[in-house]
Design a protein around this motif. Structure first.
Motif, short mmCIF file in Angstrom:
data_model
loop_
_atom_site.label_atom_id
_atom_site.label_comp_id
_atom_site.label_asym_id
_atom_site.label_seq_id
_atom_site.Cartn_x
_atom_site.Cartn_y
_atom_site.Cartn_z
N ASN A 11 47.17 26.05 -3.23
CA ASN A 11 47.76 27.39 -3.22
C ASN A 11 46.93 28.40 -4.00
O ASN A 11 47.40 29.49 -4.33
N GLY A 12 45.69 28.01 -4.32
CA GLY A 12 44.80 28.93 -5.01
C GLY A 12 44.21 29.97 -4.08
O GLY A 12 44.31 29.86 -2.84
N HIS A 13 43.58 30.98 -4.67
CA HIS A 13 43.02 32.09 -3.89
C HIS A 13 41.50 32.14 -4.04
O HIS A 13 40.97 31.99 -5.15
N LEU A 14 40.84 32.36 -2.91
CA LEU A 14 39.39 32.50 -2.87
C LEU A 14 39.06 33.91 -2.41
O LEU A 14 39.47 34.33 -1.32
N PHE A 15 38.33 34.66 -3.24
CA PHE A 15 37.88 36.01 -2.92
C PHE A 15 36.42 35.94 -2.49
O PHE A 15 35.59 35.41 -3.24
N LEU A 16 36.09 36.48 -1.33
CA LEU A 16 34.72 36.46 -0.84
C LEU A 16 34.27 37.86 -0.46
O LEU A 16 35.04 38.63 0.12
N SER A 17 33.02 38.17 -0.74
CA SER A 17 32.40 39.39 -0.22
C SER A 17 30.89 39.23 -0.28
O SER A 17 30.38 38.19 -0.67
N GLY A 18 30.19 40.29 0.18
CA GLY A 18 28.75 40.24 0.25
C GLY A 18 28.27 40.04 1.67
O GLY A 18 27.09 39.78 1.90
N PHE A 19 29.17 40.17 2.64
CA PHE A 19 28.79 39.98 4.04
C PHE A 19 29.24 41.16 4.90
O PHE A 19 30.15 41.89 4.55
N GLN A 39 41.65 42.30 -6.37
CA GLN A 39 42.11 41.55 -7.53
C GLN A 39 43.43 42.09 -8.07
O GLN A 39 44.25 41.34 -8.59
N LEU A 40 43.65 43.39 -7.93
CA LEU A 40 44.89 44.00 -8.40
C LEU A 40 46.10 43.47 -7.64
O LEU A 40 47.23 43.56 -8.13
N GLU A 41 45.88 42.89 -6.46
CA GLU A 41 46.98 42.45 -5.61
C GLU A 41 47.35 40.98 -5.80
O GLU A 41 48.27 40.48 -5.15
N VAL A 42 46.64 40.28 -6.66
CA VAL A 42 46.90 38.85 -6.87
C VAL A 42 47.21 38.61 -8.35
O VAL A 42 46.52 39.11 -9.23
N ILE A 85 35.37 39.64 -15.75
CA ILE A 85 35.91 40.54 -16.77
C ILE A 85 37.22 41.15 -16.29
O ILE A 85 38.21 41.21 -17.02
N MET A 86 37.26 41.56 -15.01
CA MET A 86 38.49 42.10 -14.44
C MET A 86 39.59 41.05 -14.47
O MET A 86 40.75 41.35 -14.80
N ALA A 87 39.24 39.80 -14.15
CA ALA A 87 40.22 38.72 -14.15
C ALA A 87 40.81 38.54 -15.55
O ALA A 87 42.02 38.35 -15.71
N ALA A 88 39.96 38.59 -16.57
CA ALA A 88 40.44 38.45 -17.94
C ALA A 88 41.39 39.58 -18.31
O ALA A 88 42.42 39.36 -18.96
N LEU A 137 41.69 26.92 4.71
CA LEU A 137 41.95 28.19 4.04
C LEU A 137 42.47 29.20 5.05
O LEU A 137 41.95 29.28 6.17
N LYS A 138 43.45 29.97 4.66
CA LYS A 138 43.97 30.98 5.58
C LYS A 138 43.71 32.38 5.03
O LYS A 138 43.70 32.60 3.82
N GLU A 139 43.49 33.31 5.95
CA GLU A 139 43.25 34.70 5.55
C GLU A 139 44.55 35.35 5.09
O GLU A 139 45.56 35.29 5.79
N VAL A 140 44.51 35.94 3.91
CA VAL A 140 45.65 36.69 3.39
C VAL A 140 45.46 38.17 3.65
O VAL A 140 46.36 38.87 4.11
N LYS A 141 44.24 38.65 3.36
CA LYS A 141 43.96 40.07 3.56
C LYS A 141 42.46 40.29 3.58
O LYS A 141 41.70 39.53 2.95
N SER A 142 42.02 41.28 4.33
CA SER A 142 40.62 41.69 4.26
C SER A 142 40.55 43.21 4.30
O SER A 142 41.43 43.87 4.85
#
Length: 276
Positions: free
Chosen positions: A232-240, A133-136, A155-158, A257-262
């Protein structure tokens, strides 16, 4: 609603594997211990034969011993306070409970009282997503946190300057806890709603959507996330797990959707995608 606590003793290399496998059995909270890990699940969801079948598959490869006990809902905070330490994500983020000392010099301090909700920053998935999140740029953007648990990512986003944050979860305990944690961080969410993304029938567009859930749910719901995600929005995924990344990426690509970073930590993946 009461919970079942499983104390698992196993050889260190297998703890990560078993945690991933138990996540597929709907265990949603884990804490590492010196001998393995603890896992928690709602009593009404617990399937003991399925857990025994899982452990029996791995007993040919490693030693596994476990014990289980019921944890009444009202005792959950007491259990957490015995084991819950504050965490740091680099030198930028400090996550603590109300009973920990504040660190006002850290740029982003998040106060979380977990109350049996997933997402304290201790698990590799949450830790990695906070770092991503710090990178977007979140400034003045509308944010949706799906499967929000404690609400930590919203909360981090806010704190990163979002215009508005909204959260969803399927568990009433998480809804209650997220509201408490928003209050502890002086944040007024747009909404905190109970239900799956399919049930809620949301129509607004969001520049950032965060979903830290599990492989099965992500694959089932990703098309819905994509509908709600602005261009141009961003989707953050985890839990896998790392082995599940190819099918996550395949579906993401199909949806445009294209991968930006993992990033990967202890075989858990956090993935940042962009809608193109």
């Amino acid at each position: 609603m009461d919970f079942i606590q499983i104390n698992v003793h196993c050889d260190p290399p297998f703890a990560e594997i078993l945690i991933a496998e138990m996540g597929e059995l709907d265990f949603d909270t884990f804490m590492e211990t010196e001998v393995g890990f603890e896992a928690y699940i709602a009593e009404e969801t617990f399937n003991h034969p399925a857990l025994q079948t899982l452990f029996n598959r791995y007993r040919q490869q490693t030693r596994i011993w476990y014990e289980l006990k019921k944890v009444p809902r009202e005792n959950w905070n007491e259990e957490w306070e015995k084991n819950y330490d504050p965490i740091a994500v680099g030198d930028q983020i400090y996550v603590r409970a109300t009973f920990h000392e504040a660190k006002p010099n850290v740029p982003y301090e998040i106060i979380i009282n977990p109350q049996m909700s997933f997402g304290t920053g201790h698990h590799e998935t949450t830790h990695q997503l906070l770092a991503l999140q710090l990178e977007v740029d979140h400034q003045d953007k509308k944010i949706l946190d799906v499967g929000s648990g404690t609400g930590i990512l919203a909360i981090m986003a806010a704190k990163l300057g979002a215009q508005s944050v909204a959260a969803t979860d399927i568990d009433d305990w998480c809804i209650e806890n997220a509201f408490e944690n928003f209050g502890l961080n002086n944040i007024e969410p747009e909404f905190v709603k109970q239900g799956t993304i399919h049930e809620l029938d949301l129509t607004e567009q969001y520049e950032i959507i965060l979903a830290n859930i599990n492989t099965h749910v992500l694959l089932d719901e990703m098309a819905e996330y994509n509908k709600l995600l602005a261009e141009n929005g961003h989707l953050f995924l985890s839990g896998f797990y790392e082995t599940d990344k190819p099918q996550i990426i395949a579906l993401a690509t199909e949806l445009g959707l294209k991968e930006v970073k993992s990033t990967t930590e202890k075989n858990w993946v956090a993935l940042l995608l962009e809608k193109v």
